[in-house]
Design an enzyme around this catalytic site. Structure first.
Site, PDB file in Angstrom:
ATOM      1  N   LYS A 161      14.768 -17.154 -11.286  1.00 13.48           N
ATOM      2  CA  LYS A 161      14.928 -18.580 -11.586  1.00 13.48           C
ATOM      3  C   LYS A 161      14.042 -19.447 -10.694  1.00 13.48           C
ATOM      4  O   LYS A 161      13.492 -20.435 -11.150  1.00 13.48           O
ATOM      5  CB  LYS A 161      16.396 -18.996 -11.474  1.00 13.48           C
ATOM      6  CG  LYS A 161      17.245 -18.407 -12.587  1.00 13.48           C
ATOM      7  CD  LYS A 161      18.619 -18.993 -12.671  1.00 13.48           C
ATOM      8  CE  LYS A 161      19.359 -18.398 -13.872  1.00 13.48           C
ATOM      9  NZ  LYS A 161      20.703 -18.888 -14.027  1.00 13.48           N
ATOM     10  N   LYS A 172      16.349 -10.422 -22.540  1.00 16.64           N
ATOM     11  CA  LYS A 172      17.705 -10.850 -22.917  1.00 16.64           C
ATOM     12  C   LYS A 172      17.668 -12.233 -23.554  1.00 16.64           C
ATOM     13  O   LYS A 172      16.798 -13.054 -23.245  1.00 16.64           O
ATOM     14  CB  LYS A 172      18.635 -10.839 -21.701  1.00 16.64           C
ATOM     15  CG  LYS A 172      18.441 -11.965 -20.726  1.00 16.64           C
ATOM     16  CD  LYS A 172      19.662 -12.147 -19.812  1.00 16.64           C
ATOM     17  CE  LYS A 172      19.512 -13.476 -19.064  1.00 16.64           C
ATOM     18  NZ  LYS A 172      20.619 -13.902 -18.289  1.00 16.64           N
ATOM     19  N   LYS A 203      19.167 -19.038 -22.444  1.00 15.51           N
ATOM     20  CA  LYS A 203      18.847 -20.416 -22.807  1.00 15.51           C
ATOM     21  C   LYS A 203      17.542 -20.879 -22.167  1.00 15.51           C
ATOM     22  O   LYS A 203      16.824 -21.680 -22.732  1.00 15.51           O
ATOM     23  CB  LYS A 203      19.986 -21.355 -22.440  1.00 15.51           C
ATOM     24  CG  LYS A 203      20.209 -21.521 -20.966  1.00 15.51           C
ATOM     25  CD  LYS A 203      21.189 -22.632 -20.713  1.00 15.51           C
ATOM     26  CE  LYS A 203      21.308 -22.902 -19.231  1.00 15.51           C
ATOM     27  NZ  LYS A 203      21.841 -21.782 -18.449  1.00 15.51           N
TER      28      LYS A 203
END
Ligand code: AQP
Length: 329
Positions: free
Chosen positions: A109, A192, A195
């Site tokens: 992230k 995967k 969002k």
């Protein structure tokens, strides 16, 4: 049993539902289950305040629409229970800097955001998650595969605390169903469904127009072969569609392989699109109904927080006492 979901995305996606929320619904029947909307985790990345508030209610409405029953489980909002942040601090002070640096979600992230923009909150969020779990003395934590490393960290820190200060916390285990541990992007079945990483066409948002959802299923990426067979390595797109189909209908993969023997990929996609529409249509309606009555929704969350606080406060008091904090009484 404890688990949580972020209110950030607006609509839940199919990965959230099949990987986690679906299990939550089943487990409320057999466990003393605590489920929360993790708004403290959400602010590890910038949030618009009004949107965050609306999305928190929206997440709760979706959890109820998915089948959580406030009579059978404790549903609450993380920030309503201040003990999470309080125990989080204690756990921060038990975690090595290097240990926290090894969390792959942070690496992923922060790389996406740029190292300079990533916050300290994003770095320490797995440690807050440790506190989330330990406060309820959870034995099991139903999550998707991407959370396994954080549950391992929870186990390590619980063991460390217990060894240093005496038996206090239950050591939790991840509850990850093999079949739905990772739902993949419909356009790129090697990653995967997520969002932040999925392209709009690869991501099934449960609150999207059912027609748009059907279209996404029909244009899912498969392979150049023609056989409908569950083979993750060689046919990841078809395997992902079979997993979704099987989980939503309760039919086994073997049954589906048999039914679609000799049929074209298009037939599988058309049928799955129909299954999906049948699932999302009532889900959307129920979510709208809960959102249309914010008073009831807020009262469910207030009752949940009250119940959660009773448990969390007791655990926190034990932990504070063990650490050596002077009692305020
Ligand atoms: N693709 C997935 N397959 C199986 N399980 C999944 N989960 C998420 N994606 C998949 C599980 O959903 C639960 C809630 O996760 P979250 O609160 O992290 O939700 P999110 O932030 O919306 O999930 P994303 O899409 O994965 O977010 P980003 O893109 O920000 O990383 C968890 O139990 C998770 O394992």
């Amino acid at each position: 049993m404890l688990s949580g979901i972020q209110p950030t995305a607006g609509s839940f996606h199919l990965g959230n539902y099949l990987g986690a929320v679906r299990q939550w619904v089943a487990l409320q029947e057999t466990h003393d289950a605590f489920y929360m909307v993790v708004d403290l985790h959400a602010i590890t990345v910038p949030q618009d305040p009004a949107e965050l508030r609306a999305n928190t209610r929206l997440a709760a409405a979706q959890l109820l629409a998915a089948g959580l029953d406030p009579e059978r489980c404790t549903l609450f909002v993380q920030s309503h229970v201040p003990e999470h942040a309080q125990l989080g601090w204690v756990m921060n002070c038990l975690t090595g800097f290097g240990e926290a640096s090894r969390m792959t979600q942070f690496k992923d992230k922060s790389a996406k955001q740029g190292a300079e923009r990533a916050t300290v909150g994003l770095f320490t969020y797995p440690i807050l998650q440790v506190a989330d779990i330990l406060l309820y003395q959870a034995n099991e934590v139903p999550v998707g595969e991407d959370q396994r490393q954080h549950i391992e960290l929870t186990r390590d820190l619980a063991e460390r605390f217990n060894a240093r200060f005496g038996e206090t916390f239950t050591i939790p285990s991840p509850y990850i169903l093999k079949e739905t541990a990772k739902i993949y992007d419909l356009q790129d079945p090697s990653v995967k469904m997520s969002k932040s990483a999925s392209t709009p066409k690869g991501l099934i948002n449960l609150l999207d127009e059912p027609k748009a959802t059907a279209k996404k299923v029909k244009s899912a990426v498969t392979d150049t072969d023609t056989v409908i067979r569950y083979d993750v390595e060689n046919k990841p797109g078809i395997a992902n569609l079979l997993t979704i189909y099987s989980t939503l209908t309760g039919r086994t993969i073997a049954e589906l392989e048999q039914e679609y023997e000799g049929k074209m990929y298009g037939a599988l996609k058309t049928d799955l699109a129909e299954v999906m529409v049948e699932f999302v249509t009532p889900f959307r309606t129920r979510t709208q109904e809960y959102l249309g009555d914010p008073e009831t929704l807020d009262s469910i969350l207030a009752k949940g927080a009250e119940k959660a606080r009773t448990v969390a406060a007791e655990t926190l008091a034990q932990a504070y006492e063990k650490v050596g904090f002077l009692s305020a009484k």
